[in-house]
Design an enzyme around this catalytic site. Sequence first.
Site, PDB file in Angstrom:
ATOM      1  N   HIS A  41       0.820  -1.210   0.000  1.00 17.41           N
ATOM      2  CA  HIS A  41       0.000   0.000   0.000  1.00 17.41           C
ATOM      3  C   HIS A  41       0.853   1.259   0.000  1.00 17.41           C
ATOM      4  O   HIS A  41       2.065   1.237   0.229  1.00 17.41           O
ATOM      5  CB  HIS A  41      -0.958  -0.009   1.197  1.00 17.41           C
ATOM      6  CG  HIS A  41      -0.288   0.014   2.544  1.00 17.41           C
ATOM      7  ND1 HIS A  41      -0.082   1.164   3.265  1.00 17.41           N
ATOM      8  CD2 HIS A  41       0.227  -0.988   3.310  1.00 17.41           C
ATOM      9  CE1 HIS A  41       0.501   0.874   4.415  1.00 17.41           C
ATOM     10  NE2 HIS A  41       0.707  -0.420   4.462  1.00 17.41           N
ATOM     11  N   CYS A  70       2.780  -5.581   6.656  1.00 13.10           N
ATOM     12  CA  CYS A  70       2.483  -5.171   5.286  1.00 13.10           C
ATOM     13  C   CYS A  70       3.665  -4.374   4.720  1.00 13.10           C
ATOM     14  O   CYS A  70       4.599  -4.041   5.441  1.00 13.10           O
ATOM     15  CB  CYS A  70       1.217  -4.327   5.244  1.00 13.10           C
ATOM     16  SG  CYS A  70      -0.283  -5.253   5.675  1.00 13.10           S
TER      17      CYS A  70
END
Length: 427
Positions: A322, A341
Amino acid sequence: MTDRSPASTPGLLPRRAVLGGLTSLAAIAAAAPSALAQGVRGGATAEWSDSFDAGSRARSTRNPYPVLGPHTVQGLEQAIAQYQQIVGRGGWRPVPANERLRIGSRRPAVVALRERLVASGDLDASAGRSDIFDSFVDTAVKRFQTRHGISPDGQVRDSTFAALNVPAELRLRQLETNLVRVRAQSGFLGNRFIVMNIPAAQLEAVENGTVVSRHVTVVGKIDRQSPVISTRVQDINFNPFWTVPASIIRKDLIPKMQAEPDYLAKNRIRVFNGQGQEVAPESINWNSMDAMNFRFRQDPFEGNSMGNVRINIPNQHAVYMHDTPSKGLFGEDQRFHSSGCARIQNIRELIAWILQGTQWSRSEIDRIFRTTDRVDAKPVQPVPVYWVYITAWANPDGLVQFRDDIYQRDGIGPQAATNTAQPVALR
């Protein structure tokens, strides 16, 4: 490296190989990112030019070799042979880490520094054994720093001393360990694929065996490690909602709310009960684990923890790639700050590549980034994604890279993890 032939100096490449493979810090930066080394394609490229001999003409090249592939296998095999010779000659002596060294310094430690840089091929032996930190040493130090994922400022401080003083025997074992890892994934990975190397905190977009762009990343903390996975890009969410994971509620959100009761409101995070009804944060007992019974969702806006976009890659660990509003982290050498992440620098370029052949041009991506509209997009074909753990690699030009064994998976002890990632806030 040195001017001597391989016969007279076993394990070191001849000077022409050095000039072909190591003279440009652009080539090194392509495999060792900093905040500026964002890619190797077109206008996105940020390059350094440097030369082996101070004062000679600088030359700029690009490194097209992905960290996974036959070129890396070949490079690692060559590097192992070189380091076996270095170890056979007794390795290298430690550099005294008593004080910072930089250009203009005149210290006995500079003699040891020169010897160490010559031993690993970063400084030509013809530069001599002077105790003066001159331009030759400065260039060699920058080369060494970039090969080890350290910002190449030419100043020898804690992180550079630590990397210099990892014994040659451990570097050899790193190379051998990582050759096994790279060989295990040296088959056909796809015509177009993405590789993220966790210890390097770097992502490569690869097409037809060549790197088309490289991206600095931020990956998992030591206690919240990014996993090794093989998956595919499923879809892309522009201006996504962020549902706060249970681990972050427990470890981060509850302490935040205890310290800052208006934290949720300031960060546009809303609370929902099990029936999907929104509830007031004041109704939760923040001095208990009561918050674990609720769902927390952050609205799309410029401060959203996922930034403007999320790249979905289905996996059992529930991790993804992201954007981020905390872009200053990309400028750090140690980019281990996430909860597993991966945050991607220059993510628009990566998305445009993933979505090639669709309606999503770069200009359309730029437009949607200026809004808060929730929109999803899919690639024409799923793009394979590989998150790997490679702490040492090389290419056939003689460029050898090392990174800290940040999660201590190499089995060679903490000395190969020369730096410690620092704790950070919720994002």
